[in-house]
Design a protein around this motif. Structure first.
Motif, PDB file in Angstrom:
ATOM      1  N   ASP A  19      -8.326   3.578  -6.139  1.00  0.00           N
ATOM      2  CA  ASP A  19      -7.823   4.116  -4.883  1.00  0.00           C
ATOM      3  C   ASP A  19      -7.998   3.064  -3.791  1.00  0.00           C
ATOM      4  O   ASP A  19      -8.198   1.888  -4.083  1.00  0.00           O
ATOM      5  CB  ASP A  19      -8.538   5.426  -4.543  1.00  0.00           C
ATOM      6  N   TYR A  20      -7.926   3.490  -2.526  1.00  0.00           N
ATOM      7  CA  TYR A  20      -7.967   2.541  -1.417  1.00  0.00           C
ATOM      8  C   TYR A  20      -9.267   2.629  -0.623  1.00  0.00           C
ATOM      9  O   TYR A  20      -9.941   3.659  -0.592  1.00  0.00           O
ATOM     10  CB  TYR A  20      -6.793   2.789  -0.469  1.00  0.00           C
ATOM     11  N   LEU A  35      -1.234  -4.989   0.527  1.00  0.00           N
ATOM     12  CA  LEU A  35      -2.665  -5.044   0.267  1.00  0.00           C
ATOM     13  C   LEU A  35      -3.226  -6.366   0.772  1.00  0.00           C
ATOM     14  O   LEU A  35      -2.549  -7.399   0.742  1.00  0.00           O
ATOM     15  CB  LEU A  35      -2.948  -4.926  -1.230  1.00  0.00           C
ATOM     16  N   ILE A  77      -6.596  -3.284   4.125  1.00  0.00           N
ATOM     17  CA  ILE A  77      -6.640  -2.224   3.126  1.00  0.00           C
ATOM     18  C   ILE A  77      -6.754  -2.881   1.761  1.00  0.00           C
ATOM     19  O   ILE A  77      -5.951  -3.747   1.420  1.00  0.00           O
ATOM     20  CB  ILE A  77      -5.384  -1.334   3.181  1.00  0.00           C
ATOM     21  N   GLU A  78      -7.782  -2.494   1.010  1.00  0.00           N
ATOM     22  CA  GLU A  78      -8.014  -3.063  -0.316  1.00  0.00           C
ATOM     23  C   GLU A  78      -8.053  -1.933  -1.345  1.00  0.00           C
ATOM     24  O   GLU A  78      -8.213  -0.761  -0.998  1.00  0.00           O
ATOM     25  CB  GLU A  78      -9.363  -3.807  -0.353  1.00  0.00           C
ATOM     26  N   THR A  79      -7.932  -2.297  -2.609  1.00  0.00           N
ATOM     27  CA  THR A  79      -8.100  -1.309  -3.666  1.00  0.00           C
ATOM     28  C   THR A  79      -9.583  -1.178  -4.006  1.00  0.00           C
ATOM     29  O   THR A  79     -10.314  -2.172  -4.070  1.00  0.00           O
ATOM     30  CB  THR A  79      -7.327  -1.699  -4.931  1.00  0.00           C
ATOM     31  N   VAL A  98       0.862  -1.172   0.000  1.00  0.00           N
ATOM     32  CA  VAL A  98       0.000   0.000   0.000  1.00  0.00           C
ATOM     33  C   VAL A  98       0.905   1.230   0.000  1.00  0.00           C
ATOM     34  O   VAL A  98       1.914   1.263   0.710  1.00  0.00           O
ATOM     35  CB  VAL A  98      -0.912   0.020   1.239  1.00  0.00           C
TER      36      VAL A  98
END
Length: 204
Positions: A157-158, A95, A150-152, A29
């Motif tokens: 974006d995140y 990620l 935390i993912e896209t 990330v």
């Protein structure tokens, strides 16, 4: 091996997820400056879309633990957090990996650590809010509600999600972390609308 994550958008009913692999992708990330997020470093979590409030902060409703909320003012960066991945040997934050999120550098009335944790469903609404009263603990059944990812976002974006894979026998719900408005307060919790974010490193 890349991990395929099924993030379920939730409105009222939260559906248990199928057991997922606990292996995270090796893709890191990045913060707003293009630098990988690193464990134990302070970051502000800020909204991607301008004009919709400020950064993430702790919110006190008169009792402990604190809630996790979004500042109302766009110029308020909120409070810095630190990320701790499930694998303590990680040098960056990947990620899709399970991680603890902790507010730090707080002087407050609550004598405790400030690790994020997902609360139980509230009343008839079934809403689940994030509080900041947990401690950094080893992954497992007893700590499953303290692990986030935390993912896209599909737009590149995140976003933050709750879909822990630290417990092979657990069946927690999966969902996006979004903003739950109550009056003038912007609480964070499970939502059908993800909170799209970026990260700014706190200057030492």
């Amino acid at each position: 091996m890349k991990l395929s994550i099924l993030t379920i958008s939730l409105i009222v009913t939260f559906i248990p997820f199928s057991l997922l692999s606990n292996t995270a992708t090796s893709t890191p990330v990045y913060d707003i400056d293009g630098e990988p997020l690193t464990p134990g470093t302070g970051y502000y979590i800020l909204p991607l879309i301008r004009g919709r409030g400020g950064g993430v902060k702790n919110y006190w409703n008169g009792s402990c633990p604190y809630y996790v909320a979004q500042a109302n003012s766009e110029v308020d960066r909120g409070r810095p957090v630190q990320f701790y991945p499930v694998n303590p040997d990680e040098e960056t934050i990947p990620l899709s990996t399970d991680l603890n999120i902790e507010f730090y550098d707080l002087i407050t009335v609550c004598i405790q650590q400030y690790v994020w944790q997902l609360g139980d469903p509230v009343g008839d609404s079934g809403l689940r809010y994030i509080t900041a009263g947990g401690v950094l603990e080893n992954p497992g059944e007893e700590t499953v509600n303290k692990w986030f990812k935390i993912e896209t976002h599909p737009d590149g974006d995140y976003k933050l999600v709750f879909c822990p894979t630290v417990c092979e026998t657990c069946r927690p719900v999966c969902g996006n972390i979004g903003v739950l408005r109550q009056g003038n307060t912007r609480f964070l919790g499970l939502s059908d609308v993800p909170f799209r974010v970026f990260f700014v490193r706190k200057e030492d």
